[in-house]
Design a protein around this motif. Structure first.
Motif, PDB file in Angstrom:
ATOM      1  N   LEU A 179      -6.969  -4.756  -4.520  1.00 28.61           N
ATOM      2  CA  LEU A 179      -5.571  -4.742  -4.111  1.00 28.61           C
ATOM      3  C   LEU A 179      -4.694  -5.490  -5.119  1.00 28.61           C
ATOM      4  O   LEU A 179      -3.582  -5.058  -5.415  1.00 28.61           O
ATOM      5  N   ARG A 180      -5.200  -6.587  -5.678  1.00 27.58           N
ATOM      6  CA  ARG A 180      -4.457  -7.322  -6.713  1.00 27.58           C
ATOM      7  C   ARG A 180      -4.259  -6.456  -7.963  1.00 27.58           C
ATOM      8  O   ARG A 180      -3.194  -6.477  -8.584  1.00 27.58           O
ATOM      9  N   LYS A 181      -5.290  -5.692  -8.327  1.00 25.93           N
ATOM     10  CA  LYS A 181      -5.175  -4.818  -9.503  1.00 25.93           C
ATOM     11  C   LYS A 181      -4.140  -3.720  -9.263  1.00 25.93           C
ATOM     12  O   LYS A 181      -3.354  -3.393 -10.150  1.00 25.93           O
ATOM     13  N   VAL A 182      -4.149  -3.164  -8.074  1.00 24.40           N
ATOM     14  CA  VAL A 182      -3.173  -2.135  -7.735  1.00 24.40           C
ATOM     15  C   VAL A 182      -1.765  -2.730  -7.779  1.00 24.40           C
ATOM     16  O   VAL A 182      -0.833  -2.117  -8.301  1.00 24.40           O
ATOM     17  N   ARG A 183      -1.599  -3.937  -7.260  1.00 27.21           N
ATOM     18  CA  ARG A 183      -0.300  -4.609  -7.269  1.00 27.21           C
ATOM     19  C   ARG A 183       0.165  -4.864  -8.701  1.00 27.21           C
ATOM     20  O   ARG A 183       1.341  -4.701  -9.014  1.00 27.21           O
ATOM     21  N   ALA A 184      -0.758  -5.241  -9.584  1.00 29.91           N
ATOM     22  CA  ALA A 184      -0.401  -5.497 -10.972  1.00 29.91           C
ATOM     23  C   ALA A 184      -0.007  -4.210 -11.698  1.00 29.91           C
ATOM     24  O   ALA A 184       0.920  -4.200 -12.507  1.00 29.91           O
ATOM     25  N   GLU A 238      -1.081  -7.434   4.663  1.00 29.15           N
ATOM     26  CA  GLU A 238      -2.053  -7.550   3.562  1.00 29.15           C
ATOM     27  C   GLU A 238      -3.481  -7.474   4.100  1.00 29.15           C
ATOM     28  O   GLU A 238      -4.333  -6.816   3.508  1.00 29.15           O
ATOM     29  N   ARG A 239      -3.742  -8.130   5.215  1.00 25.82           N
ATOM     30  CA  ARG A 239      -5.078  -8.055   5.831  1.00 25.82           C
ATOM     31  C   ARG A 239      -5.409  -6.628   6.242  1.00 25.82           C
ATOM     32  O   ARG A 239      -6.542  -6.165   6.092  1.00 25.82           O
ATOM     33  N   TYR A 240      -4.408  -5.942   6.803  1.00 28.56           N
ATOM     34  CA  TYR A 240      -4.606  -4.553   7.197  1.00 28.56           C
ATOM     35  C   TYR A 240      -4.940  -3.703   5.985  1.00 28.56           C
ATOM     36  O   TYR A 240      -5.810  -2.834   6.052  1.00 28.56           O
ATOM     37  N   LEU A 241      -4.260  -3.934   4.883  1.00 30.52           N
ATOM     38  CA  LEU A 241      -4.531  -3.160   3.662  1.00 30.52           C
ATOM     39  C   LEU A 241      -5.948  -3.405   3.160  1.00 30.52           C
ATOM     40  O   LEU A 241      -6.621  -2.474   2.706  1.00 30.52           O
ATOM     41  N   VAL A 242      -6.412  -4.636   3.240  1.00 31.06           N
ATOM     42  CA  VAL A 242      -7.783  -4.951   2.823  1.00 31.06           C
ATOM     43  C   VAL A 242      -8.776  -4.222   3.717  1.00 31.06           C
ATOM     44  O   VAL A 242      -9.731  -3.609   3.224  1.00 31.06           O
ATOM     45  N   ARG A 243      -8.546  -4.239   5.022  1.00 33.88           N
ATOM     46  CA  ARG A 243      -9.444  -3.533   5.946  1.00 33.88           C
ATOM     47  C   ARG A 243      -9.419  -2.028   5.702  1.00 33.88           C
ATOM     48  O   ARG A 243     -10.444  -1.353   5.777  1.00 33.88           O
ATOM     49  N   TRP A 244      -8.229  -1.490   5.416  1.00 36.12           N
ATOM     50  CA  TRP A 244      -8.104  -0.067   5.137  1.00 36.12           C
ATOM     51  C   TRP A 244      -8.879   0.312   3.877  1.00 36.12           C
ATOM     52  O   TRP A 244      -9.558   1.337   3.842  1.00 36.12           O
ATOM     53  N   LEU A 245      -8.792  -0.523   2.847  1.00 35.60           N
ATOM     54  CA  LEU A 245      -9.547  -0.264   1.622  1.00 35.60           C
ATOM     55  C   LEU A 245     -11.042  -0.296   1.886  1.00 35.60           C
ATOM     56  O   LEU A 245     -11.793   0.528   1.351  1.00 35.60           O
ATOM     57  N   GLN A 246     -11.482  -1.238   2.702  1.00 32.76           N
ATOM     58  CA  GLN A 246     -12.914  -1.327   3.011  1.00 32.76           C
ATOM     59  C   GLN A 246     -13.386  -0.103   3.778  1.00 32.76           C
ATOM     60  O   GLN A 246     -14.515   0.346   3.591  1.00 32.76           O
ATOM     61  N   ALA A 247     -12.544   0.457   4.612  1.00 29.41           N
ATOM     62  CA  ALA A 247     -12.925   1.647   5.373  1.00 29.41           C
ATOM     63  C   ALA A 247     -12.885   2.897   4.493  1.00 29.41           C
ATOM     64  O   ALA A 247     -13.689   3.814   4.663  1.00 29.41           O
ATOM     65  N   LYS A 248     -11.975   2.926   3.552  1.00 24.16           N
ATOM     66  CA  LYS A 248     -11.799   4.107   2.711  1.00 24.16           C
ATOM     67  C   LYS A 248     -12.853   4.215   1.614  1.00 24.16           C
ATOM     68  O   LYS A 248     -13.347   5.307   1.339  1.00 24.16           O
ATOM     69  N   MET A 266      -3.331   5.345  -1.659  1.00 25.26           N
ATOM     70  CA  MET A 266      -2.388   4.281  -1.377  1.00 25.26           C
ATOM     71  C   MET A 266      -1.011   4.847  -1.037  1.00 25.26           C
ATOM     72  O   MET A 266      -0.283   4.237  -0.299  1.00 25.26           O
ATOM     73  N   GLU A 267      -0.707   5.976  -1.639  1.00 28.75           N
ATOM     74  CA  GLU A 267       0.635   6.537  -1.451  1.00 28.75           C
ATOM     75  C   GLU A 267       0.870   6.951  -0.001  1.00 28.75           C
ATOM     76  O   GLU A 267       1.953   6.756   0.535  1.00 28.75           O
ATOM     77  N   SER A 268      -0.150   7.522   0.646  1.00 26.18           N
ATOM     78  CA  SER A 268       0.029   7.993   2.015  1.00 26.18           C
ATOM     79  C   SER A 268       0.233   6.834   2.986  1.00 26.18           C
ATOM     80  O   SER A 268       1.050   6.920   3.899  1.00 26.18           O
ATOM     81  N   ILE A 269      -0.503   5.765   2.779  1.00 27.33           N
ATOM     82  CA  ILE A 269      -0.350   4.623   3.677  1.00 27.33           C
ATOM     83  C   ILE A 269       0.965   3.898   3.427  1.00 27.33           C
ATOM     84  O   ILE A 269       1.573   3.367   4.344  1.00 27.33           O
ATOM     85  N   SER A 270       1.435   3.923   2.187  1.00 25.68           N
ATOM     86  CA  SER A 270       2.706   3.248   1.906  1.00 25.68           C
ATOM     87  C   SER A 270       3.869   3.992   2.566  1.00 25.68           C
ATOM     88  O   SER A 270       4.843   3.360   2.969  1.00 25.68           O
ATOM     89  N   LYS A 271       3.757   5.303   2.707  1.00 19.41           N
ATOM     90  CA  LYS A 271       4.812   6.060   3.378  1.00 19.41           C
ATOM     91  C   LYS A 271       4.893   5.720   4.858  1.00 19.41           C
ATOM     92  O   LYS A 271       5.952   5.834   5.466  1.00 19.41           O
TER      93      LYS A 271
END
Length: 80
Positions: A60-65, A35-45, A1-6
């Motif tokens: 993604l909700r757990k990561v946000r929490a 947010e949709r992009y992040l969901v798709r990225w998680l599904q690919a990763k 998550m850190e790399s994509i957030s940068k």
């Protein structure tokens, strides 16, 4: 998550500082798309999330929490 957030954070911060000052309502759609992009990225990763959009959203909700300051739009308190 850190790399994509940068990659995402500087752009989102710039958009929000420019458009958010005058058109806060116009910022909702791009943030939803992020947010949709992040969901798709998680599904690919992660293989276990492929084809399971709801599981990716839950993850993604757990990561946000756990760490709400990873992404700039999360620090604004926006819950999409």
């Amino acid at each position: 998550m850190e790399s994509i957030s940068k990659k995402i954070n500087p752009k989102v911060r710039g958009w929000y500082q420019y458009y958010g000052r005058f058109y806060k309502s116009a910022m909702y759609r791009p943030l939803v798309n992020i947010e949709r992009y992040l969901v798709r990225w998680l599904q690919a990763k992660y293989k276990k999330l492929r084809g399971h959009e709801n599981l990716a959203k839950q993850f993604l909700r757990k990561v946000r929490a756990d760490s709400p300051s990873i992404f700039y739009h999360w620090t604004l308190g926006l819950r999409l």
